[in-house]
Scaffold this motif. Structure first.
Motif, PDB file in Angstrom:
ATOM      1  N   GLY A   1       0.792  -1.263   0.058  1.00  0.00           N
ATOM      2  CA  GLY A   1       0.125   0.002  -0.014  1.00  0.00           C
ATOM      3  C   GLY A   1       0.744   1.396   0.007  1.00  0.00           C
ATOM      4  N   ALA A   2       2.194   1.143   0.232  1.00  0.00           N
ATOM      5  CA  ALA A   2       2.910   2.403   0.501  1.00  0.00           C
ATOM      6  C   ALA A   2       3.168   2.791  -1.131  1.00  0.00           C
ATOM      7  CB  ALA A   2       4.414   2.135   0.922  1.00  0.00           C
TER       8      ALA A   2
ATOM      9  N   CYS B   1       3.778   6.833   6.877  1.00  0.00           N
ATOM     10  CA  CYS B   1       3.018   5.654   7.111  1.00  0.00           C
ATOM     11  C   CYS B   1       3.663   4.520   6.438  1.00  0.00           C
ATOM     12  CB  CYS B   1       1.520   5.733   6.777  1.00  0.00           C
ATOM     13  SG  CYS B   1       0.331   4.414   7.023  1.00  0.00           S
TER      14      CYS B   1
ATOM     15  N   GLU C   1       2.156   1.647   5.833  1.00  0.00           N
ATOM     16  CA  GLU C   1       1.270   0.913   5.120  1.00  0.00           C
ATOM     17  C   GLU C   1       0.887   1.565   3.821  1.00  0.00           C
ATOM     18  OE1 GLU C   1       0.514  -2.073   5.521  1.00  0.00           O
ATOM     19  OE2 GLU C   1       1.286  -2.164   7.672  1.00  0.00           O
ATOM     20  N   CYS C   2       0.691   2.955   3.825  1.00  0.00           N
ATOM     21  CA  CYS C   2       0.180   3.756   2.897  1.00  0.00           C
ATOM     22  C   CYS C   2       0.983   4.940   2.309  1.00  0.00           C
ATOM     23  CB  CYS C   2      -1.423   4.057   2.873  1.00  0.00           C
ATOM     24  SG  CYS C   2      -1.592   5.613   4.087  1.00  0.00           S
ATOM     25  N   ALA C   3       2.060   5.252   2.990  1.00  0.00           N
ATOM     26  CA  ALA C   3       3.045   6.469   2.747  1.00  0.00           C
ATOM     27  C   ALA C   3       2.467   7.607   3.209  1.00  0.00           C
ATOM     28  CB  ALA C   3       3.852   6.202   1.212  1.00  0.00           C
TER      29      ALA C   3
END
Lengths: 404, 60
Positions: free
Chosen positions: A340-341, B44, B46-48
């Motif tokens: 997800g990043a 983050c 998980e999602c940057a």
């Protein structure tokens, strides 16, 4: 490739120039994202130049996509599309406002789409997902886009903004033309209709406010004054375009992938705990949005000088599909670590404010669909196609499965 | 108000939680690291999303 080409700025090395028209490039089957990557990765350098659509730069690596999206000092959101002639379209608010002007408008949207708000919306989304699937499950067939993808997220969005469910088909048909109509004139006309619709609702809520997002926007002051009509118009247009098109388009790519990859379906059926990560992996592999920024001040990027006023195309696809960040990026691997990043939802101050809701709706789709329709395929002898401008979509996707 | 050292911060975009008690060892942030001591350029995992996109759990 169909439009006038513009000569590259002086000093751009020939190997950086790519004959790539973002609005008209060859797509292999339904793999819009992989086809784009194949063309852009064929050239050396992280920053390329395209002579199409007014002439513009393209960033094609994870680092450069992230840099352009996060650096609002050098890259403005004032113009968010590459085009031969700048459009006269009203600015989308707050998407086309740079900091700090964007902040108060964004705060309004954040309130409506916060994790807490999404928690409540998710309950409704699950009910509706189940209701829709159960409605056609016994048929052994559905036209996925019309019967599901353009129904679930749009119904939820319409509840957020307080629009009547009966307007859904009208709005989705107009939004499709606004986003991907054949000609600029068609697109502008459709945008005009959406704006007129939005402002009609603004007038209604001014006279008779409710608890919905449009009522909240209408009743809020920015800098001590009520929001003016130009900003309201841009805000409601952004809500309509974002709410009506993006999750629906993403669902189409999810469904076509699962319909053609039984082993992946089985993995999720055998281990539903994998769905959270699978959702992020599918978002990484199938981004739908192509963004753009205007260079605000001369800046060097990857060894080339980008000058103020020039445009930069920012395909969000090129972050998640960069092999330096994600090994074997075209392969969907539900066990991939931290998929997800990436920039599927954009980045920087304009990162998609609805991404939590989108993630929730997409996850619920995976959970509830696979429980009810574990095996399905694209209907034989149909040829679904991708249609794309700034947002890619699959316009029609017929699915079949063994009827119970 | 939650005591420093036990606070949890939520990512607006994906719901990932930074728990001060646990830190983020994969990112080199040891358990017990207070939120204010997490580097400003941390994103983050998980999602940057940016650190600025987190808020104390329950605040949004």
């Amino acid at each position: 490739m169909g439009n006038e080409t513009i000569e590259a700025p002086a000093g751009v090395p020939a190997e950086r120039i790519v004959d790539f028209d973002i609005y008209d490039f060859p797509v292999d089957g339904l793999d819009y994202q992989g086809s784009m990557r194949k063309i852009l990765a064929s050239r050396p350098g992280a920053v390329l130049w395209s002579p199409h659509n007014g002439g513009h730069w393209i960033v094609r690596t994870s680092d450069t996509v992230a840099k352009v999206l996060s650096d609002h000092e050098h890259f403005s959101s004032r113009r968010i599309q590459v085009e031969s002639a700048p459009s006269e379209r009203a600015a989308l608010v707050p998407l086309q406002l740079d900091p700090p002007a964007h902040a108060p408008y964004r705060a309004l949207l954040q309130h409506a789409l916060s994790p807490k708000a999404v928690g409540q919306l998710g309950i409704r989304a699950r009910e509706l997902t189940i209701e829709l699937i159960e409605g056609f499950k016994a048929d052994g067939y559905c036209e996925f886009i019309g019967q599901f993808a353009q129904h679930l997220p749009i119904a939820i969005f319409m509840e957020i903004v307080g629009l009547p469910a009966d307007d859904r088909l009208y709005l989705t048909s107009i939004a499709e033309i606004a986003m991907r109509g054949e000609t600029d004139a068609e697109r502008q006309e459709a945008i005009g209709k959406l704006m007129a619709y939005g402002m009609g609702k603004v007038a209604e809520r001014r006279a008779n406010p409710g608890t919905d997002l449009i009522s909240r926007v209408v009743g809020t002051d920015v800098d001590g004054k009520p929001i003016d009509d130009a900003a309201l118009s841009g805000l409601t247009l952004l809500l309509l375009l974002g709410g009506l098109d993006t999750v629906a388009s993403t669902l189409g790519f999810y469904a076509q992938f699962l319909a053609t990859h039984p082993e992946h379906r089985k993995r999720l059926q055998d281990d539903p705990d994998l769905i959270v990560n699978a959702n992020e992996e599918l978002l990484r592999r199938f981004p739908i949005a192509v963004l753009a920024r205007e260079v605000k001040a001369d800046v060097e990027l990857d060894g080339v000088l980008l000058k103020a006023g020039e445009m930069v195309l920012v395909p969000t696809q090129m972050d998640g599909l960069d092999e330096r960040k994600f090994a074997d990026p075209l392969t969907v691997d539900f066990h991939r670590e931290k998929p997800g990043a990436n920039s599927t939802f954009g980045g920087g101050v304009h990162r998609c404010v609805g991404s939590m809701l989108a993630r929730t709706e997409l996850r619920i789709f995976l959970e509830e669909w696979l429980k009810r329709i574990p095996d399905f395929a694209i209907k034989p002898r149909t040829s679904p196609r991708v249609s794309a401008r700034s947002v890619a979509t699959i316009t029609r996707l017929e699915l079949v499965w063994p009827a119970p | 108000m939650t005591a420093p050292g036990t606070r949890r911060y939520l990512c607006f975009y994906c719901g990932h939680v930074y728990d001060e008690a646990l830190g983020a060892p994969d990112d080199g942030i040891p358990p017990g690291t207070l939120w204010e001591d997490v580097p400003e350029d941390w994103v983050c995992p998980e999602c940057a999303a940016a650190k600025a996109d987190f808020a104390l759990e329950g605040e949004f």
